[in-house]
Design a protein around this motif. Structure first.
Motif, PDB file in Angstrom:
ATOM      1  N   GLY A 146     -10.038   2.902  -5.578  1.00 44.39           N
ATOM      2  CA  GLY A 146      -9.118   4.021  -5.769  1.00 44.39           C
ATOM      3  C   GLY A 146      -7.849   3.940  -4.944  1.00 44.39           C
ATOM      4  N   ARG A 147      -7.596   2.784  -4.325  1.00 41.47           N
ATOM      5  CA  ARG A 147      -6.365   2.633  -3.536  1.00 41.47           C
ATOM      6  C   ARG A 147      -5.202   2.237  -4.443  1.00 41.47           C
ATOM      7  NH1 ARG A 147      -7.230   2.585   1.878  1.00 41.47           N
ATOM      8  NH2 ARG A 147      -9.397   2.351   2.587  1.00 41.47           N
ATOM      9  N   ARG A 148      -4.073   2.877  -4.225  1.00 40.32           N
ATOM     10  CA  ARG A 148      -2.890   2.622  -5.028  1.00 40.32           C
ATOM     11  C   ARG A 148      -2.100   1.455  -4.435  1.00 40.32           C
ATOM     12  NH1 ARG A 148      -4.518   7.505  -6.183  1.00 40.32           N
ATOM     13  NH2 ARG A 148      -3.775   8.585  -8.063  1.00 40.32           N
ATOM     14  N   ARG A 149      -1.627   0.583  -5.310  1.00 42.05           N
ATOM     15  CA  ARG A 149      -0.846  -0.569  -4.888  1.00 42.05           C
ATOM     16  C   ARG A 149       0.487  -0.550  -5.637  1.00 42.05           C
ATOM     17  NH1 ARG A 149      -2.845  -2.047  -0.368  1.00 42.05           N
ATOM     18  NH2 ARG A 149      -1.609  -3.975  -0.583  1.00 42.05           N
TER      19      ARG A 149
ATOM     20  N   PRO B 154       1.733   4.215  -9.367  1.00 39.62           N
ATOM     21  CA  PRO B 154       1.472   2.901  -8.782  1.00 39.62           C
ATOM     22  C   PRO B 154       1.387   1.821  -9.857  1.00 39.62           C
ATOM     23  CG  PRO B 154      -0.542   4.177  -8.848  1.00 39.62           C
ATOM     24  CD  PRO B 154       0.558   5.100  -9.286  1.00 39.62           C
TER      25      PRO B 154
ATOM     26  N   ASP C 103       3.964  10.620  -7.344  1.00 41.78           N
ATOM     27  CA  ASP C 103       2.891  10.097  -8.199  1.00 41.78           C
ATOM     28  C   ASP C 103       2.342  11.206  -9.086  1.00 41.78           C
ATOM     29  OD1 ASP C 103       0.843   8.717  -9.359  1.00 41.78           O
ATOM     30  OD2 ASP C 103      -0.311   8.432  -7.513  1.00 41.78           O
TER      31      ASP C 103
ATOM     32  N   VAL D 197      -4.256   0.292  -9.424  1.00 43.04           N
ATOM     33  CA  VAL D 197      -5.188   1.073  -8.628  1.00 43.04           C
ATOM     34  C   VAL D 197      -6.439   0.223  -8.441  1.00 43.04           C
ATOM     35  CG1 VAL D 197      -6.530   3.199  -8.431  1.00 43.04           C
ATOM     36  CG2 VAL D 197      -4.304   3.237  -9.567  1.00 43.04           C
ATOM     37  N   THR D 198      -6.855  -0.002  -7.209  1.00 40.70           N
ATOM     38  CA  THR D 198      -8.015  -0.839  -6.925  1.00 40.70           C
ATOM     39  C   THR D 198      -9.298  -0.135  -7.338  1.00 40.70           C
ATOM     40  OG1 THR D 198      -8.349   0.015  -4.682  1.00 40.70           O
ATOM     41  CG2 THR D 198      -6.789  -1.809  -4.947  1.00 40.70           C
TER      42      THR D 198
ATOM     43  N   SER E 217       0.854  -1.184   0.000  1.00 36.85           N
ATOM     44  CA  SER E 217       0.000   0.000   0.000  1.00 36.85           C
ATOM     45  C   SER E 217       0.891   1.235   0.000  1.00 36.85           C
ATOM     46  CB  SER E 217      -0.895  -0.001   1.236  1.00 36.85           C
ATOM     47  OG  SER E 217      -0.103   0.174   2.411  1.00 36.85           O
ATOM     48  N   THR E 218       0.291   2.389  -0.140  1.00 40.00           N
ATOM     49  CA  THR E 218       1.049   3.638  -0.117  1.00 40.00           C
ATOM     50  C   THR E 218       1.794   3.793   1.208  1.00 40.00           C
ATOM     51  OG1 THR E 218      -0.534   4.715  -1.591  1.00 40.00           O
ATOM     52  CG2 THR E 218       0.907   6.151  -0.328  1.00 40.00           C
TER      53      THR E 218
END
Length: 243
Positions: A38-41, A31, A24, A34-35, A5-6
């Motif tokens: 909206g979560r960056r992996r 990343p 970013d 992006v899930t 994760s971030t």
């Protein structure tokens, strides 16, 4: 395959989350995925890229230069060119800092002579440095002629001791006394004195200065402005004032 994760990537890369977000936004470290929420992996390759970014940042390279290096098909050549440019810049800064350090040390050596002088009596640092150099020349002249007179004194004494011709020694002492008087006169006409109480720079009478208590930097004389008798710091008397 590692998945971060971030926050996890920021912790492993020893940077803040805000720094990652900034990288970013600049396109420097996007990343891997992006899930849907909206979560960056980030992947292991992203961690290695972040470490390389930090390394290049530590070499004072700009983010634009770092991005050019990382995105180039010939990254090694671009990196070599960037590091060569950085080397030239650092060498130039080193030369500039060396000169600044030399000036700083010269000023530090000058300060002890002026610790008791009111700042109003020294118009600027440049004048203080010139003052220091002038005093050095005067003192070198004093010690140089003093050494010659010492040679004359001991030379004529040893000659008279071995030959019994004491008139030769008497003549030598006349020369030494006359020379010492001239040296004293020349020295005292080449320096002035700065009062530690009021900052006035003045020239005392020859007789007072000649018989006054003194050390290598100061002489105990009376200031004509405030009337106080103190150890006044010697300052170089400019030629225009000395004539």
């Amino acid at each position: 395959m590692s998945d971060y994760s971030t926050g996890e990537l920021a912790k492993l890369g020893h940077v803040s989350v805000r720094t990652l977000q900034y990288y970013d936004q600049k396109g420097l470290l996007p990343p891997t995925a992006v899930t849907a929420g909206g979560r960056r992996r980030y992947a292991e390759t992203d961690l290695q890229r972040l470490k390389l970014i930090r390394l290049l940042k530590g070499m004072d390279l700009s983010l634009a230069a770092i991005q050019e290096i990382l995105d180039s098909d010939q990254a090694n050549r671009v990196l070599a060119d960037a590091l060569t440019q950085q080397e030239h810049q650092l060498l130039a800064e080193q030369a500039e800092n060396t000169e600044k350090l030399r000036t700083l040390r010269l000023i530090q050596r000058s300060l002890p002579d002026f610790t008791d002088v009111s700042i109003q009596s020294i118009t600027d640092m440049e004048h203080m440095m010139a003052n220091k150099q002038g005093l050095r020349r005067v003192r070198l002249r004093l010690f140089g002629f003093g050494g010659i007179l010492g040679i004359i004194e001991w030379g004529t004494f040893i000659y008279a001791l071995f030959t019994g011709n004491w008139w030769f020694f008497v003549i030598g002492m006349v020369i030494v006394i006359a020379g010492a008087s001239w040296i004293s006169w020349d020295y005292l006409r080449s320096v002035s004195y700065a009062c530690p109480n009021c900052g006035t720079v003045f020239n005392p009478a020859f007789k007072e200065a000649f018989f006054a208590r003194h050390n290598i930097r100061a002489r105990k004389v009376t200031c004509p402005h405030c009337g106080q008798k103190n150890f006044c710091v010697e300052v170089y008397r400019e030629k225009a004032k000395a004539n």
